[in-house]
Design a protein around this motif. Structure first.
Motif, short mmCIF file in Angstrom:
data_model
loop_
_atom_site.label_atom_id
_atom_site.label_comp_id
_atom_site.label_asym_id
_atom_site.label_seq_id
_atom_site.Cartn_x
_atom_site.Cartn_y
_atom_site.Cartn_z
N ASN A 140 0.80 -1.23 0.00
CA ASN A 140 0.00 0.00 0.00
C ASN A 140 0.84 1.28 0.00
OD1 ASN A 140 -2.34 -1.48 -0.06
ND2 ASN A 140 -2.73 -1.33 2.14
N TYR A 141 2.03 1.21 0.55
CA TYR A 141 2.86 2.41 0.59
C TYR A 141 3.23 2.89 -0.81
CZ TYR A 141 3.45 1.29 5.55
OH TYR A 141 3.23 1.02 6.87
N THR A 142 3.11 1.99 -1.77
CA THR A 142 3.42 2.35 -3.16
C THR A 142 2.54 3.48 -3.66
OG1 THR A 142 3.93 0.01 -3.52
CG2 THR A 142 3.75 1.40 -5.48
N PHE A 143 1.30 3.54 -3.17
CA PHE A 143 0.36 4.56 -3.64
C PHE A 143 0.71 5.95 -3.12
CE2 PHE A 143 -1.89 0.54 -3.97
CZ PHE A 143 -2.39 0.62 -5.26
N ILE A 144 1.67 6.02 -2.21
CA ILE A 144 2.19 7.31 -1.75
C ILE A 144 3.57 7.55 -2.35
CG2 ILE A 144 2.76 8.74 0.24
CD1 ILE A 144 1.02 6.85 1.94
N TYR A 145 4.40 6.52 -2.30
CA TYR A 145 5.79 6.67 -2.74
C TYR A 145 5.87 6.92 -4.25
CZ TYR A 145 10.83 5.99 -2.49
OH TYR A 145 12.19 6.18 -2.53
N PHE A 146 5.08 6.19 -5.02
CA PHE A 146 5.12 6.34 -6.47
C PHE A 146 4.78 7.77 -6.92
CE2 PHE A 146 3.12 6.10 -10.68
CZ PHE A 146 4.13 5.52 -11.42
N PRO A 147 3.71 8.40 -6.40
CA PRO A 147 3.43 9.79 -6.79
C PRO A 147 4.58 10.74 -6.45
CG PRO A 147 1.50 8.85 -5.76
CD PRO A 147 2.61 7.87 -5.55
N GLY A 148 5.22 10.53 -5.29
CA GLY A 148 6.34 11.39 -4.94
C GLY A 148 7.49 11.22 -5.90
N PHE A 149 7.78 9.98 -6.26
CA PHE A 149 8.87 9.67 -7.19
C PHE A 149 8.57 10.25 -8.56
CE2 PHE A 149 11.61 6.78 -9.68
CZ PHE A 149 12.76 6.82 -8.92
N ILE A 150 7.33 10.09 -9.03
CA ILE A 150 6.94 10.62 -10.34
C ILE A 150 6.94 12.14 -10.34
CG2 ILE A 150 4.93 10.90 -11.86
CD1 ILE A 150 6.50 8.39 -12.41
N THR A 151 6.55 12.76 -9.22
CA THR A 151 6.60 14.22 -9.13
C THR A 151 8.04 14.70 -9.24
OG1 THR A 151 4.60 14.30 -7.78
CG2 THR A 151 6.04 16.22 -7.70
N GLY A 152 8.97 13.95 -8.64
CA GLY A 152 10.39 14.27 -8.80
C GLY A 152 10.81 14.19 -10.25
N TYR A 153 10.31 13.17 -10.95
CA TYR A 153 10.60 13.03 -12.37
C TYR A 153 10.04 14.20 -13.17
CZ TYR A 153 9.93 11.55 -17.19
OH TYR A 153 9.89 11.52 -18.57
N LEU A 154 8.81 14.61 -12.86
CA LEU A 154 8.21 15.73 -13.58
C LEU A 154 8.97 17.02 -13.33
CD1 LEU A 154 4.39 15.05 -13.08
CD2 LEU A 154 5.78 14.59 -15.11
N ALA A 155 9.45 17.20 -12.09
CA ALA A 155 10.26 18.39 -11.78
C ALA A 155 11.56 18.36 -12.59
CB ALA A 155 10.55 18.44 -10.29
N TYR A 156 12.14 17.18 -12.69
CA TYR A 156 13.39 17.01 -13.44
C TYR A 156 13.21 17.34 -14.92
CZ TYR A 156 16.21 13.97 -16.48
OH TYR A 156 16.94 13.46 -17.52
N VAL A 157 12.20 16.72 -15.57
CA VAL A 157 12.04 16.96 -17.01
C VAL A 157 11.58 18.39 -17.28
CG1 VAL A 157 11.69 14.58 -17.74
CG2 VAL A 157 9.74 15.88 -16.94
N SER A 158 10.84 18.97 -16.35
CA SER A 158 10.41 20.37 -16.53
C SER A 158 11.62 21.30 -16.44
CB SER A 158 9.38 20.74 -15.47
OG SER A 158 8.23 19.94 -15.58
N MET A 159 12.49 21.04 -15.47
CA MET A 159 13.71 21.83 -15.34
C MET A 159 14.59 21.65 -16.56
SD MET A 159 15.47 23.88 -13.29
CE MET A 159 14.97 23.56 -11.60
N HIS A 160 14.69 20.41 -17.02
CA HIS A 160 15.52 20.11 -18.19
C HIS A 160 15.00 20.85 -19.42
CE1 HIS A 160 17.36 16.91 -21.03
NE2 HIS A 160 18.28 17.80 -20.70
N TYR A 161 13.69 20.83 -19.60
CA TYR A 161 13.08 21.54 -20.72
C TYR A 161 13.38 23.03 -20.64
CZ TYR A 161 9.52 22.78 -24.20
OH TYR A 161 8.88 23.26 -25.30
N ALA A 162 13.20 23.59 -19.45
CA ALA A 162 13.41 25.03 -19.28
C ALA A 162 14.86 25.42 -19.54
CB ALA A 162 13.00 25.44 -17.86
N ILE A 163 15.80 24.58 -19.09
CA ILE A 163 17.22 24.89 -19.29
C ILE A 163 17.56 24.99 -20.76
CG2 ILE A 163 19.54 23.90 -19.07
CD1 ILE A 163 18.68 22.82 -16.31
N HIS A 164 16.98 24.11 -21.58
CA HIS A 164 17.30 24.10 -23.01
C HIS A 164 16.43 25.05 -23.82
CE1 HIS A 164 20.34 20.97 -23.09
NE2 HIS A 164 19.60 20.28 -22.23
N ALA A 165 15.35 25.54 -23.24
CA ALA A 165 14.42 26.35 -24.01
C ALA A 165 14.43 27.83 -23.62
CB ALA A 165 13.00 25.81 -23.87
N TYR A 166 14.84 28.15 -22.39
CA TYR A 166 14.69 29.52 -21.90
C TYR A 166 15.96 30.01 -21.20
CZ TYR A 166 9.84 28.03 -22.47
OH TYR A 166 8.68 27.52 -22.98
#
Length: 247
Positions: A140-166
């Motif tokens: 059951n802890y997966t339903f908390i841990y996975f969103p946190g991990f994925i949010t970290g991924y989204l922050a990473y790709v968003s930062m990566h996009y911004a670095i190369h675009a702006y």
């Protein structure tokens, strides 16, 4: 990972098939529309149905988000920059990351496309679930841990996009600079994208000759930033690469 020529305006051709080629491109909103609603529902389910307190959900969520930064560092350093010796190994590395170093400003490939992203996310979910079950007796802890991990991924790709675009905001010039140095001068250093923490801890920041005070932009940085806006930048060192394995 060195290339004879870095093209800031072009785009790699990864597959001969137009259909397969179309699956290698995406836009940020597509990925956001998949993972933000899913993560929000998982967190709601964790509290409303599984009965975890808001405090516990919040705490484990941020632990998972922080753990992403370490995963990001090691994945970038040891998987994306793996020095493959076989032709197929080199081709896989090029498809996943090498093409980005040859064409760093291709905005359609700064986010992982939906199909491979969903496959990998499913594998990650299964691994987290198995580990949770193994060490705690419940998945059951997966339903908390996975969103946190994925949010970290989204922050990473968003930062990566911004670095190369702006252009960098003043408070984040250090992160922009670290990644530009990684692309245009030191591909063997500067593996953190959303954070420089692990580069500091594992001593993989660019060389001391390029170090400046936080927020300071020196002549080398200005040159790198300028070169990232133009095509045809040539790195100081060349070596055999995977850029001949594009199709």
């Amino acid at each position: 990972m060195h290339f004879e020529r870095i093209d800031n305006k072009g785009r790699a051709r990864l597959f001969k098939s137009d259909f397969l080629e179309s699956l290698t491109k995406t836009r940020p909103w597509v990925i956001y529309s998949i993972y933000i609603p899913l993560s929000a529902w998982f967190l709601y389910y964790s509290h409303d149905t599984l009965g975890y307190s808001i405090g516990f959900v919040t705490g484990l969520f941020f632990v998972a988000l922080f753990s992403w930064t370490l995963f990001e560092y090691f994945a970038h350093r040891y998987l994306f920059h793996y020095e493959a010796t076989s032709k197929w190994g080199q081709r896989i590395v090029y498809i996943f990351h090498g093409n980005h170093h040859e064409y760093p400003r291709d905005r359609m490939r700064l986010f992982m496309p939906p199909l491979p992203s969903i496959i990998l996310a499913s594998v990650v979910f299964a691994i987290i679930y198995a580990l949770s079950l193994l060490f705690t007796g419940t998945g059951n802890y997966t339903f908390i841990y996975f969103p946190g991990f994925i949010t970290g991924y989204l922050a990473y790709v968003s930062m990566h996009y911004a670095i190369h675009a702006y252009a960098p905001p003043k408070a984040l010039k250090g992160i922009w600079r670290n990644h530009h140095l990684h692309h245009y001068k030191y591909p063997e250093k500067g593996f953190g994208v959303s954070s420089m923490l692990w580069d500091v801890i594992f001593r993989s920041l660019p060389g001391d000759d390029d170090q400046k005070r936080p927020g300071e932009m020196g002549s080398e940085e200005r040159k790198l930033q300028s070169s990232s806006m133009k095509s045809g930048y040539r790195p100081r060192r060349f070596s055999r690469t995977t850029n001949t394995l594009r199709s």
